[in-house]
Write an enzyme that holds these catalytic residues in place. Structure first.
Site, PDB file in Angstrom:
ATOM      1  N   THR A   7      48.457  37.547  34.425  1.00  0.00           N
ATOM      2  CA  THR A   7      47.419  36.835  34.734  1.00  0.00           C
ATOM      3  C   THR A   7      46.515  36.374  33.698  1.00  0.00           C
ATOM      4  OG1 THR A   7      45.227  37.400  35.696  1.00  0.00           O
ATOM      5  CG2 THR A   7      46.190  38.978  34.758  1.00  0.00           C
ATOM      6  N   LYS A  12      40.357  40.824  36.041  1.00  0.00           N
ATOM      7  CA  LYS A  12      41.229  41.522  36.979  1.00  0.00           C
ATOM      8  C   LYS A  12      41.872  42.593  36.317  1.00  0.00           C
ATOM      9  CE  LYS A  12      42.810  37.492  39.820  1.00  0.00           C
ATOM     10  NZ  LYS A  12      44.032  36.983  40.124  1.00  0.00           N
ATOM     11  N   GLU A  36      49.789  27.083  40.400  1.00  0.00           N
ATOM     12  CA  GLU A  36      49.748  27.911  41.341  1.00  0.00           C
ATOM     13  C   GLU A  36      49.949  27.001  42.722  1.00  0.00           C
ATOM     14  OE1 GLU A  36      46.158  30.231  42.043  1.00  0.00           O
ATOM     15  OE2 GLU A  36      46.379  31.570  40.443  1.00  0.00           O
ATOM     16  N   ASP A  65      46.701  37.317  43.837  1.00  0.00           N
ATOM     17  CA  ASP A  65      45.952  36.344  44.060  1.00  0.00           C
ATOM     18  C   ASP A  65      44.928  36.918  44.909  1.00  0.00           C
ATOM     19  OD1 ASP A  65      45.801  33.271  43.853  1.00  0.00           O
ATOM     20  OD2 ASP A  65      45.561  33.479  45.893  1.00  0.00           O
ATOM     21  N   SER A  66      43.583  36.429  44.549  1.00  0.00           N
ATOM     22  CA  SER A  66      42.533  36.746  45.203  1.00  0.00           C
ATOM     23  C   SER A  66      41.294  35.783  45.726  1.00  0.00           C
ATOM     24  CB  SER A  66      41.734  38.086  44.437  1.00  0.00           C
ATOM     25  OG  SER A  66      41.682  37.550  43.077  1.00  0.00           O
ATOM     26  N   GLY A 141      33.152  36.632  38.349  1.00  0.00           N
ATOM     27  CA  GLY A 141      33.233  35.765  39.429  1.00  0.00           C
ATOM     28  C   GLY A 141      31.981  35.639  40.584  1.00  0.00           C
ATOM     29  N   LYS A 164      35.151  51.796  43.753  1.00  0.00           N
ATOM     30  CA  LYS A 164      35.787  52.399  45.016  1.00  0.00           C
ATOM     31  C   LYS A 164      36.200  51.888  46.265  1.00  0.00           C
ATOM     32  CE  LYS A 164      32.514  56.580  44.541  1.00  0.00           C
ATOM     33  NZ  LYS A 164      31.271  56.135  44.305  1.00  0.00           N
TER      34      LYS A 164
HETATM   35  P1  ITT Z   1      45.042  34.400  37.499  1.00  0.00           P
HETATM   36  O1  ITT Z   1      45.599  33.899  36.451  1.00  0.00           O
HETATM   37  O2  ITT Z   1      45.521  36.002  37.771  1.00  0.00           O
HETATM   38  O3  ITT Z   1      45.506  33.353  38.694  1.00  0.00           O
HETATM   39  P2  ITT Z   1      42.469  33.604  38.478  1.00  0.00           P
HETATM   40  O4  ITT Z   1      41.069  34.034  37.755  1.00  0.00           O
HETATM   41  O5  ITT Z   1      42.768  32.095  38.519  1.00  0.00           O
HETATM   42  O6  ITT Z   1      43.298  34.418  37.287  1.00  0.00           O
HETATM   43  P3  ITT Z   1      42.874  33.787  41.292  1.00  0.00           P
HETATM   44  O7  ITT Z   1      43.581  32.428  41.069  1.00  0.00           O
HETATM   45  O8  ITT Z   1      43.363  34.972  42.149  1.00  0.00           O
HETATM   46  O9  ITT Z   1      42.623  34.232  39.777  1.00  0.00           O
HETATM   47  O10 ITT Z   1      41.298  33.294  41.847  1.00  0.00           O
HETATM   48  C1  ITT Z   1      40.650  34.270  42.117  1.00  0.00           C
HETATM   49  C2  ITT Z   1      39.304  33.946  41.955  1.00  0.00           C
HETATM   50  O11 ITT Z   1      38.389  34.372  43.076  1.00  0.00           O
HETATM   51  C3  ITT Z   1      38.457  34.498  40.683  1.00  0.00           C
HETATM   52  O12 ITT Z   1      38.735  33.570  39.355  1.00  0.00           O
HETATM   53  C4  ITT Z   1      37.104  34.734  41.052  1.00  0.00           C
HETATM   54  O13 ITT Z   1      36.327  33.675  40.930  1.00  0.00           O
HETATM   55  C5  ITT Z   1      37.127  35.240  42.448  1.00  0.00           C
HETATM   56  N1  ITT Z   1      37.204  36.571  42.588  1.00  0.00           N
HETATM   57  C6  ITT Z   1      38.639  37.391  42.805  1.00  0.00           C
HETATM   58  N2  ITT Z   1      38.210  38.725  43.046  1.00  0.00           N
HETATM   59  C7  ITT Z   1      37.052  38.921  42.612  1.00  0.00           C
HETATM   60  C8  ITT Z   1      36.129  39.953  42.262  1.00  0.00           C
HETATM   61  O14 ITT Z   1      36.743  41.196  42.021  1.00  0.00           O
HETATM   62  N3  ITT Z   1      34.986  39.655  42.051  1.00  0.00           N
HETATM   63  C9  ITT Z   1      34.506  38.368  41.951  1.00  0.00           C
HETATM   64  N4  ITT Z   1      35.231  37.232  42.040  1.00  0.00           N
HETATM   65  C10 ITT Z   1      36.297  37.665  42.292  1.00  0.00           C
END
Ligand code: ITT
Length: 185
Positions: A7, A12, A36, A65-66, A141, A164
């Site tokens: 990541t 995260k 991605e 992925d989130s 985020g 939690k």
């Molecule tokens: P990777 O390198 O792991 O892909 P990323 O930040 O690009 O890192 P994602 O593609 O999964 O990750 O994008 C998820 C986005 O969704 C992340 O950058 C945040 O903007 C948002 N997000 C995910 N989980 C979150 C959380 O717990 N709280 C707030 N925003 C979140």
């Protein structure tokens, strides 16, 4: 047990590694930016990433992925959450939601685990709503605009609540149960 977490997102990684270390799983962050897949679901993104990365990185590793899925915006920004945050920011999201009565949304987290044999998927989600203003300084985020269902605080205002019941915590609990056979609910 040592598992690589591929990541670029240190937030995260911090949330996941705290929970995993309590169950004896040590995560090591591999900060690798790979291409991605464009897809509607986090599951599809994760499976395609495992396909690419399993040829390059030794197992065991995970990716996650989130994203934030807003019901009245047909799930937007969803799998594009990171890009949308960069492009329009939190203020842009609030503008999109202006005048919108249905503010319900959910955060989704999907972990892909590659142990060298078969890809495994673990998912978690948390329902809530988009606040009308940005509140709180914790988290990352979209945390300042997400209020989990049944509460009045945003995740950014109450990080112990996030620890939690977040989407990520639910997915990682399932991952730990799979790897260790240990239930951390
Ligand atoms: P990777 O390198 O792991 O892909 P990323 O930040 O690009 O890192 P994602 O593609 O999964 O990750 O994008 C998820 C986005 O969704 C992340 O950058 C945040 O903007 C948002 N997000 C995910 N989980 C979150 C959380 O717990 N709280 C707030 N925003 C979140």
């Amino acid at each position: 047990m040592l598992v690589k977490f591929i990541t670029t997102n240190k937030h995260k990684f911090a949330e996941a590694s705290e929970l995993c270390s309590r169950s004896g799983i040590q995560l090591s962050m591999v900060d690798l930016d790979y291409e991605e897949a464009r897809a509607d679901t986090c599951e599809q993104v994760v499976l395609s990433a495992i396909n690419i990365l399993s040829g390059e990185i030794k197992p065991p590793f995970i990716i996650e992925d989130s994203g934030l899925f807003v019901r009245s915006l047909n799930g937007f920004p969803g799998t594009y959450s990171a890009y949308v945050l960069k492009a329009i920011g939190l203020d842009g999201m609030l503008k999109l939601m202006r005048g919108n009565d249905d503010r319900s949304a959910k955060f989704v987290s999907v972990i892909g685990y590659w142990d060298g044999n078969k890809p495994c998927i673990f998912s978690g989600s948390v329902e809530g709503e988009i606040s009308s203003e940005l509140r709180g300084a914790g988290g990352f985020g979209y945390d300042p605009l997400f209020i989990p269902k049944g509460y009045k605080f945003t995740f950014a205002e109450n990080m112990s609540l996030k620890a939690k019941l977040s989407h990520r915590i639910e997915a990682f609990r399932k991952f730990i149960l799979h790897v260790k056979g240990e239930n951390v609910w």
